[in-house]
Write an enzyme that holds these catalytic residues in place. Sequence first.
Site, PDB file in Angstrom:
ATOM      1  CE  LYS A  93    -169.765 -74.614 -53.102  1.00 24.17           C
ATOM      2  NZ  LYS A  93    -169.666 -75.588 -54.219  1.00 24.17           N
ATOM      3  CG  HIS A 135    -144.988 -87.238 -11.244  1.00 22.08           C
ATOM      4  ND1 HIS A 135    -145.383 -86.007 -11.735  1.00 22.08           N
ATOM      5  CD2 HIS A 135    -144.393 -86.987 -10.053  1.00 22.08           C
ATOM      6  CE1 HIS A 135    -145.030 -85.061 -10.879  1.00 22.08           C
ATOM      7  NE2 HIS A 135    -144.431 -85.629  -9.842  1.00 22.08           N
TER       8      HIS A 135
END
Length: 509
Positions: free
Chosen positions: A139, A271
């Site tokens: 922070k 696929h």
Amino acid sequence: MNTKTMSSALISVFSKDGLEPIVKKLKDLNVTIYSTGGTEKFIKDLGIDVTPVEDVTSYPSILGGRVKTLHPKVFGGILNRQSNDGDVAELAEFEIPQIDLVIVDLYPFEKTVASGASHQDIIEKIDIGGISLIRAAAKNYADVTCVSSVEDYSEFLELLEAKHGETSEDDRKRFAAKAFNVSSHYDTAIFNYFNKNHEQAALKISETKGKVLRYGENPHQKGFFFGDFDAMFTKLHGKELSYNNLLDVDAAVNLILEFKNEDPTFAILKHNNACGFAQRKTVHQAYIDALAGDPVSAFGGILISNTEIDKDTAEEIHKLFCEVVIAPSFTDDALEILKGKKNRILLVLHDVELPKTTVRTCLNGALVQERDAKTDALEDLKTVTNSAPTQDELEDLIFASKLCKHTKSNTIVLAKNKQLCASGTGQTSRVDALNQAIHKAKSFNFDLDGAVMASDAFFPFPDCVEIADKAGIKAVIQPGGSIKDELSIKYCNENDVAMVFTGTRHFKH
């Protein structure tokens, strides 16, 4: 650009790996070091001066080490704003030392969970002080550098050596971003442990291992993979996997796991669907018969085996252009042959548990569900016709059902002697799926007399069993559950077709 020179550091880590050269460099830079417990001892043993945190706080480590750094004199030293006169004055008033660098790592919560440890041991690995230090330092990146992971030690050491203890705001902000990545991932892991039965309808996903792909499904789309690929596979050879490769590999792995520890089984996928599949006494014959299922679609496909690939099998595979070959292992001779194509990807599949849930984006959110972990077995089958399947037919029915589960809906699978004859995949009508499968099987010269049929969902009308019967199929497996089941049963009884119900639907959309 808001350059800061480190004069003090707080170091409190679980793992000491890679810490020594950083501590020695901080000593060379005359940085005052504060530390706790085992880390303090580690630094002292290196012959480097270190100030115990207890000397700063005038308070001992308590509750068996649960509370060590949670004190205003520690967090005040981290969170003060050096450009704020009031903060600077309070530090002087309360004799709080300024802290410019925080090096912390967290208790290994995820590793403890994965180890099968007791619930109490897992709870003890929920870090409190460490996560608080990380959040505070990140922070206040305007003034403080936060190093929150062993993985960042080498980058930080390079920074120390290159800039002699100075950091720019960009440097500190970069490390702050890494820190919040660590802290958010940690909290996600803890929440998911407590919510493993999904009592709370909340979705939290955190993957810290990300890879940028060449592109997505198509070249104009960006693509990424987030996950620990190396935990699942050892890549032995070939080009980088693409987005579509990864989708096919996922489908291949999920399918072959249905046949784990069974006779040699080989699958060829295209696929996301199997276009060739067979189970035989040898992996070589399994591959030959899988390829026979559709040698046209196999071109450019994904190949996977549930057992080691040997030289004879590799010689056959080498004749085919394929993107990926996956197996639990390869013989040395097989590897030498398969590496003959420089782009062919060779993967060793590890014994790794897959996630228990599946997630996909939907509308402006996501759909989450339990993985379809149900595999149809002989004990699940209920014979609903006068004729019962033979033992060979029962084995083929289970074989076909497993394939059906991993084929896109609507689907029909036709199989015979543990070989995929053909499947109808992704059709809007089950009749269309069946007709597609029959046409495809005949185009590759399969004799469907004595074959079996599997369906991923029930038959609302008797048309499918009638079409199948006329093609030579004499055994059928389906979930059942239609209000018109009796129509299909009646047709089967009148035409000596055996049919079993599983009671479980396996849609795959």
